[in-house]
Design an enzyme around this catalytic site. Structure first.
Site, PDB file in Angstrom:
ATOM      1  CB  ILE A 221      28.442   2.930  42.940  1.00  0.00           C
ATOM      2  CG1 ILE A 221      28.541   2.097  41.649  1.00  0.00           C
ATOM      3  CG2 ILE A 221      28.503   4.414  42.620  1.00  0.00           C
ATOM      4  CD1 ILE A 221      27.324   2.210  40.750  1.00  0.00           C
ATOM      5  CB  SER A 222      29.024   6.111  46.482  1.00  0.00           C
ATOM      6  OG  SER A 222      29.112   7.206  47.357  1.00  0.00           O
ATOM      7  CG  LEU A 223      28.926   3.314  52.307  1.00  0.00           C
ATOM      8  CD1 LEU A 223      30.117   3.869  53.078  1.00  0.00           C
ATOM      9  CD2 LEU A 223      27.648   3.413  53.131  1.00  0.00           C
TER      10      LEU A 223
END
Length: 396
Positions: A221-223
């Site tokens: 998730i995200s990075l």
């Protein structure tokens, strides 16, 4: 999604929307967030802390006298608000409010009893995480989930883990180096070679009862949208990888704000001194709430002494040089139509990743009409989780 609060501060708005989204799986209540946010002054980190710390403390106290189900619900929301309260304080890692709120957040989540805490052996220490067991007999697929630059294993509950068991998946979440429990308890900073993190997690998953070794999937998730694909390029036991959202070059989030080509930025960021670069970063902090927060948090989680050193380290998080092309397992690349961090005027980071994949691949775009166009689809977490698990069903 159109900003309806903090219209001059996109970072405060995004974190508010993130809190709204956690209501999908019991991590917040809409009215509670509105009431707290209405007392916050845009750009004032202390007022943000005080608003959500007070809300969390109130729910924590109420849980002490509540019935078991009500207490569980109160503690899950308190866990979210405690974590959010210290979110903007990392410019001073010694601030005692960070540990006080984070420790209480973990305490609340564990007392809620929604998952089994686990410790995953890792390079002479352990990584903290949670295991969610699917009901029924026989071997089940397992989805391993980790967050990114600033999320936690506890937050993964609201961003995909909570719904796994009812769909027939075991779910294993964890904090890797640079993520909350690892950075706060063991001072483990982020590392770009994330396969060295995921491989021991896969080893651990294979030691759990009822895991189908041929159906192990990884979601970042995200990075984590660059970290998980990086791990998949070197970990052959993964049957699928999901990037929420896909990232080819994480450094684009900062290089797009600077007046030089990437190669020049790398050179200048790693130079012993560069007064011009330092001045540009200082001015950028004043002009951009997102850059201000990213530099503060980035120094903390990457072990950097200065903003420029943070930039130098962050530029290492890329799938360039043929890494993306090494992935062989089916890959789901999610894309937010209005991503605050990894969008682009000509080509988004998810599409850059998708274009470089040789493996079987799917691009899944979430839109404003769906209320899902923000980074990681935080405004529509139930919609996103459903689509991702349906893709896993078809793929595995």
């Amino acid at each position: 999604m159109k900003q309806i609060m903090f219209t001059e501060d996109p970072q405060f708005w995004f974190e508010t929307l993130r809190l709204f989204g956690h209501s999908s799986y019991g991590g917040s209540d809409f009215g509670e967030v509105v009431a707290a946010a209405s007392t916050v002054t845009a750009g004032d980190y202390d007022s943000w802390h005080d608003a959500y710390r007070a809300l969390a403390d109130r729910l924590y106290a109420e849980a002490a006298d509540a019935g078991p189900i009500t207490a569980r619900d109160l503690l899950l929301r308190a866990s979210t608000y405690y974590f959010s309260s210290e979110f903007f304080l990392h410019g001073d890692p010694a601030d005692p409010r960070i540990a006080a709120a984070y420790d209480r957040s973990v305490e609340c989540f564990r007392r809620a009893g929604v998952a089994e805490p686990v410790e995953i052996p890792y390079e002479g220490t352990v990584l903290q995480g949670y295991f969610y067991r699917a009901p029924g007999e026989g071997s089940k697929p397992v989805l391993i989930i980790h967050s990114g630059f600033d999320g936690s294993a506890e937050e993964c509950h609201f961003m995909g883990a909570a719904t796994g068991a009812e769909r027939g998946y075991h779910v294993l979440t964890f904090d890797g180096p640079g993520q909350p429990s690892a950075i706060r308890r063991d001072k483990l900073v982020f590392r770009p070679d994330w396969e060295h993190v995921v491989t021991p997690v896969v080893d651990f998953a294979l030691g759990l009862d009822g895991v189908d070794a041929s159906r192990i999937a990884l979601m970042g998730i995200s990075l984590g949208g660059v970290l998980a694909p990086r791990a998949a390029a070197f970990e052959p036991r993964l049957a699928a990888v999901v990037a929420v959202d896909g990232v080819y070059d994480a450094g684009s989030a900062v290089t797009s704000l600077l007046p030089w080509p990437r190669e020049e930025i790398v050179r200048r960021a790693n130079a012993p001194e560069d007064a011009e670069f330092d001045a540009i970063l200082a001015a950028g902090r004043e002009a951009s709430p997102t850059l201000r927060w990213a530099c503060d948090h980035g120094r903390y989680v990457l072990g950097a002494a200065t903003d420029r050193e943070f930039i130098a380290k962050y530029l290492e998080y890329t799938l360039e040089d043929g890494i993306a092309e090494k992935i062989t397992c089916p890959t789901l690349v999610c894309e937010a139509a209005d991503d605050l961090f990894f969008g682009g005027e000509t080509e988004t980071e998810p599409r850059r990743l998708y274009d470089h994949l040789n493996a079987p691949k799917t691009l899944m775009t979430f839109t404003a009409e769906e209320g899902a166009d923000a980074h990681c689809h935080v405004g529509a977490q139930r919609l996103a989780a459903g689509r991702i698990y349906d893709w896993l069903d078809r793929t595995l």
